[in-house]
Enzyme design. Structure first.
Site, mmCIF file in Angstrom:
data_model
loop_
_atom_site.group_PDB
_atom_site.id
_atom_site.type_symbol
_atom_site.label_atom_id
_atom_site.label_comp_id
_atom_site.label_asym_id
_atom_site.label_seq_id
_atom_site.Cartn_x
_atom_site.Cartn_y
_atom_site.Cartn_z
ATOM 1 N N LYS A 68 0.815 -1.219 0.000
ATOM 2 C CA LYS A 68 0.000 0.000 0.000
ATOM 3 C C LYS A 68 0.849 1.269 0.000
ATOM 4 C CE LYS A 68 -4.330 -1.933 1.632
ATOM 5 N NZ LYS A 68 -5.392 -1.951 2.657
ATOM 6 N N ARG A 101 -3.696 -10.259 4.813
ATOM 7 C CA ARG A 101 -4.130 -10.255 3.411
ATOM 8 C C ARG A 101 -2.986 -9.698 2.572
ATOM 9 N NH1 ARG A 101 -6.594 -6.693 -0.229
ATOM 10 N NH2 ARG A 101 -8.113 -7.679 -1.647
#
Length: 398
Positions: free
Chosen positions: A343, A378
């Site tokens: 991210k 995840r």
């Protein structure tokens, strides 16, 4: 003589005491003395705070109060209660007999301690059981052309199946299939298009890999329903059931696990000047209300997973604070999922522009979580994550 400073969890200390010859009864009592708790209690009645301080000291702990509380020049204050688990247990018995809300506070503290002591969960769906005694890896399978990291790579069934097989072989316990990008600024995908992207892929995965857990990454109840019909086991809803009112009812009807994530706004606008006074407190209040609403609609608590939503309406400082204090979400007594993989907050710290080159940053970002109760990670990079977790957990268990 040889002296060291050791840091133990309660169970680690208990096992160590047994190994040096303590009796089971003695090890249980002493292990509680070796675990220190610090509770921050906001807006406590000043009268209750002063009683709490006296009882804490009498029980072997302590309680910090502002000077105004000691002189009764304020009606409420913030108290910091400090003590070992053994001390807190003794204190709770005293609090149960006290006025000014201390009895209710005792119940709240007891609930927090019980949740903190939970070490294992199980996910149950369609006759399968996934143990979360150790953290599980959720491998990301984006069937989208525009995801921020791997858009367009797995848009055919053959390629999706090949990547699924790779992730399973590398150590994924869950395959998370998504058909709509939720990157910052992303536009919604029409319902029929999202179903076209995910349902055939889920059907193919279920046929090829009957024992793997499959989750569907969607906030639309119709997509989730068709995905469950195709063989999915888990609903992963970035909106925490808030974008589609029927989602909670569907999860309750099908009795499947569901991930309830926190998001501020929508993917289209979530990164337009998000702001929090206290990000942890605000997320805790959100999950408290969201879990309550889900249970009222028939969702069983044992089927709920929470995700603080790293990068979903959060500033860099918010993301880092969540990672630093993620243990505070254990208060709900449900599994915590963490999604930091590749991210943009990693880029903000390291300067790395290419998402595929953020593997090291991704791994670094989950350390605190794994050591503080996160049960599902995840990720895009399953092989590297599995190796990382194997070593980290081996060290912890040494």
């Amino acid at each position: 003589m040889f002296v060291t400073i050791r840091k133990f969890t309660k169970n680690e200390l208990k096992n160590f005491l047994l190994s040096i010859g303590n009796t089971p009864e003695g090890a249980e009592i002493l292990s509680k003395k070796g675990v220190l708790y610090t509770f921050v209690i906001e807006n406590i009645d000043t009268r209750a705070a002063n009683i709490l301080k006296q009882d804490a000291i009498a029980s072997g702990g302590d309680c910090a109060l502002p000077r105004e509380a000691s002189s009764f020049t304020c009606k409420t204050c913030t108290a910091v209660l400090i003590g070992s688990l053994r001390t807190i247990e003794k204190l709770l018995k005293r609090m149960e007999k006290q006025p000014f809300g201390l009895k209710n506070l005792a119940l709240e503290i007891k609930k927090l301690i019980e949740a903190d002591q939970i070490e294992s969960f199980e996910l149950k769906a369609n006759g399968k059981i996934l143990s979360l005694k150790k953290p599980a890896i959720m491998g990301i399978l984006n069937t989208t052309p525009d995801s921020f990291s791997d858009g367009g790579k797995w848009t055919t069934i053959d390629r999706a199946l090949k990547h699924t097989e790779e992730m399973i072989n590398d150590g994924a316990a869950i395959i998370d299939v998504g058909g709509e990008s939720t990157r910052p600024g992303a536009e919604p995908v029409p319902l029929e298009e999202e179903m076209r992207r995910v349902v055939p892929v889920i059907e193919a995965i279920r046929k090829e890999f009957p024992q793997i857990f499959i989750s569907v990454d969607t906030y639309k109840s119709k997509v989730a329903e068709e995905a469950l019909n195709a063989g999915a086991d888990i609903v992963n809803d970035i909106s925490g059931f808030h974008f589609d009112g029927r989602m909670a009812e569907l999860v309750a009807e099908r009795n499947v696990p569901a991930v309830l994530m926190h998001i501020k706004g929508t993917p289209r606008d979530m990164q337009k000047n998000p702001y929090y006074e206290d990000v942890i407190k605000e997320l805790c209040l959100y999950f408290e209300e969201t879990i309550k609403e889900a249970e009222e609609k028939g969702v069983k608590k044992e089927q709920i997973i929470i995700d603080p939503g790293i990068g979903f309406g959060k500033r860099l400082e918010d993301n880092l604070t969540i990672l630093k204090r993620i243990n505070e979400f254990k208060r709900f007594g449900v599994p915590i999922l963490l999604g930091t993989s590749r991210k943009s907050f990693i880029k903000m710290v390291t300067g790395e522009e290419n998402p595929e080159e953020r593997v090291a940053g991704s791994l670094a970002s989950i350390v605190r979580g794994i050591l503080n109760g996160v049960k599902i990670v995840r990720v895009h990079d399953v092989k590297e994550t599995k190796q990382f977790l194997d070593i980290l957990l081996a060290i912890e268990e040494a």
